[in-house]
Design a protein around this motif. Structure first.
Motif, PDB file in Angstrom:
ATOM      1  N   ALA A   5       0.830  -1.212   0.000  1.00  0.00           N
ATOM      2  CA  ALA A   5       0.000   0.000   0.000  1.00  0.00           C
ATOM      3  C   ALA A   5       0.861   1.256   0.000  1.00  0.00           C
ATOM      4  O   ALA A   5       0.572   2.222  -0.724  1.00  0.00           O
ATOM      5  N   ILE A   6       1.950   1.254   0.754  1.00  0.00           N
ATOM      6  CA  ILE A   6       2.842   2.418   0.792  1.00  0.00           C
ATOM      7  C   ILE A   6       3.513   2.625  -0.559  1.00  0.00           C
ATOM      8  O   ILE A   6       3.619   3.752  -1.053  1.00  0.00           O
ATOM      9  N   VAL A   7       3.948   1.537  -1.194  1.00  0.00           N
ATOM     10  CA  VAL A   7       4.589   1.641  -2.517  1.00  0.00           C
ATOM     11  C   VAL A   7       3.580   2.175  -3.543  1.00  0.00           C
ATOM     12  O   VAL A   7       3.913   3.037  -4.359  1.00  0.00           O
ATOM     13  N   ILE A   8       2.346   1.687  -3.489  1.00  0.00           N
ATOM     14  CA  ILE A   8       1.318   2.151  -4.424  1.00  0.00           C
ATOM     15  C   ILE A   8       1.029   3.632  -4.210  1.00  0.00           C
ATOM     16  O   ILE A   8       0.874   4.396  -5.169  1.00  0.00           O
ATOM     17  N   MET A   9       0.960   4.066  -2.947  1.00  0.00           N
ATOM     18  CA  MET A   9       0.734   5.490  -2.672  1.00  0.00           C
ATOM     19  C   MET A   9       1.897   6.341  -3.163  1.00  0.00           C
ATOM     20  O   MET A   9       1.690   7.447  -3.672  1.00  0.00           O
ATOM     21  N   ALA A  10       3.122   5.826  -3.047  1.00  0.00           N
ATOM     22  CA  ALA A  10       4.281   6.564  -3.554  1.00  0.00           C
ATOM     23  C   ALA A  10       4.194   6.707  -5.074  1.00  0.00           C
ATOM     24  O   ALA A  10       4.463   7.793  -5.619  1.00  0.00           O
ATOM     25  N   PHE A  11       3.806   5.637  -5.764  1.00  0.00           N
ATOM     26  CA  PHE A  11       3.616   5.725  -7.216  1.00  0.00           C
ATOM     27  C   PHE A  11       2.506   6.712  -7.560  1.00  0.00           C
ATOM     28  O   PHE A  11       2.587   7.429  -8.559  1.00  0.00           O
ATOM     29  N   ALA A  12       1.459   6.761  -6.741  1.00  0.00           N
ATOM     30  CA  ALA A  12       0.359   7.701  -6.984  1.00  0.00           C
ATOM     31  C   ALA A  12       0.834   9.142  -6.857  1.00  0.00           C
ATOM     32  O   ALA A  12       0.471   9.999  -7.677  1.00  0.00           O
ATOM     33  N   VAL A  13       1.658   9.424  -5.860  1.00  0.00           N
ATOM     34  CA  VAL A  13       2.181  10.780  -5.684  1.00  0.00           C
ATOM     35  C   VAL A  13       3.050  11.165  -6.874  1.00  0.00           C
ATOM     36  O   VAL A  13       2.942  12.272  -7.413  1.00  0.00           O
ATOM     37  N   VAL A  14       3.898  10.245  -7.319  1.00  0.00           N
ATOM     38  CA  VAL A  14       4.752  10.523  -8.479  1.00  0.00           C
ATOM     39  C   VAL A  14       3.884  10.757  -9.713  1.00  0.00           C
ATOM     40  O   VAL A  14       4.155  11.656 -10.526  1.00  0.00           O
ATOM     41  N   GLN A  15       2.814   9.987  -9.858  1.00  0.00           N
ATOM     42  CA  GLN A  15       1.943  10.160 -11.014  1.00  0.00           C
ATOM     43  C   GLN A  15       1.220  11.509 -10.967  1.00  0.00           C
ATOM     44  O   GLN A  15       1.031  12.151 -12.004  1.00  0.00           O
ATOM     45  N   ILE A  16       0.843  11.958  -9.785  1.00  0.00           N
ATOM     46  CA  ILE A  16       0.226  13.283  -9.658  1.00  0.00           C
ATOM     47  C   ILE A  16       1.195  14.357 -10.125  1.00  0.00           C
ATOM     48  O   ILE A  16       0.820  15.283 -10.858  1.00  0.00           O
ATOM     49  N   VAL A  17       2.459  14.234  -9.727  1.00  0.00           N
ATOM     50  CA  VAL A  17       3.469  15.204 -10.149  1.00  0.00           C
ATOM     51  C   VAL A  17       3.649  15.160 -11.661  1.00  0.00           C
ATOM     52  O   VAL A  17       3.744  16.206 -12.320  1.00  0.00           O
ATOM     53  N   VAL A  18       3.684  13.965 -12.235  1.00  0.00           N
ATOM     54  CA  VAL A  18       3.820  13.832 -13.698  1.00  0.00           C
ATOM     55  C   VAL A  18       2.649  14.525 -14.400  1.00  0.00           C
ATOM     56  O   VAL A  18       2.838  15.263 -15.368  1.00  0.00           O
ATOM     57  N   HIS A  19       1.443  14.324 -13.913  1.00  0.00           N
ATOM     58  CA  HIS A  19       0.270  14.959 -14.531  1.00  0.00           C
ATOM     59  C   HIS A  19       0.347  16.474 -14.407  1.00  0.00           C
ATOM     60  O   HIS A  19       0.016  17.191 -15.349  1.00  0.00           O
TER      61      HIS A  19
END
Length: 124
Positions: A54-68
């Protein structure tokens, strides 16, 4: 119309950068990768610990928000004199306050309002 009016036609307005095909393509590829990796992590069970997953998925989500924000919304510190970044920071602070407060209230309501196991045994 002067030659100067035509020279500024293709440039950014108000300090905001306009996207290029290359920028949109990079953003799209990064978004697909940042979606596929967490999907693979969950489907394959690569990480045994659910909390770590769950922590790894949330980290990927934060990175994806920055990419967007960078590739699709074209947000940076220079656009609109920094006001869009200031508005983003203010919004993030409000979201963190609301989410933290909501989780705190729900946790304490659950802990204080739900009957415990010892209370259930005493009920008729």
């Amino acid at each position: 119309m002067s030659a100067h009016d035509h020279a500024d036609h293709g440039h950014a307005h108000g300090g905001a950068a306009h996207g290029s095909f290359r920028g949109y393509l990079i953003g799209f590829v990064l978004s697909v990768i940042l979606t596929a990796i967490p999907f693979w992590l969950v489907m394959s069970g690569a990480i045994d610990n659910k909390q770590a997953t769950a922590i790894v998925i949330m980290a990927f989500a934060v990175v994806q928000i920055v990419v967007h924000m960078v590739f699709f919304l074209h947000m940076n510190t220079a656009s609109e004199g920094g006001w869009s970044m200031l508005a983003l920071i203010f919004t993030l602070i409000l979201v963190v306050i609301v989410l933290t407060g909501s989780l705190w209230v729900m946790y304490h309501l659950n802990a204080n309002m739900m009957p415990g196991l010892h209370d259930m045994r005493e009920m008729p």
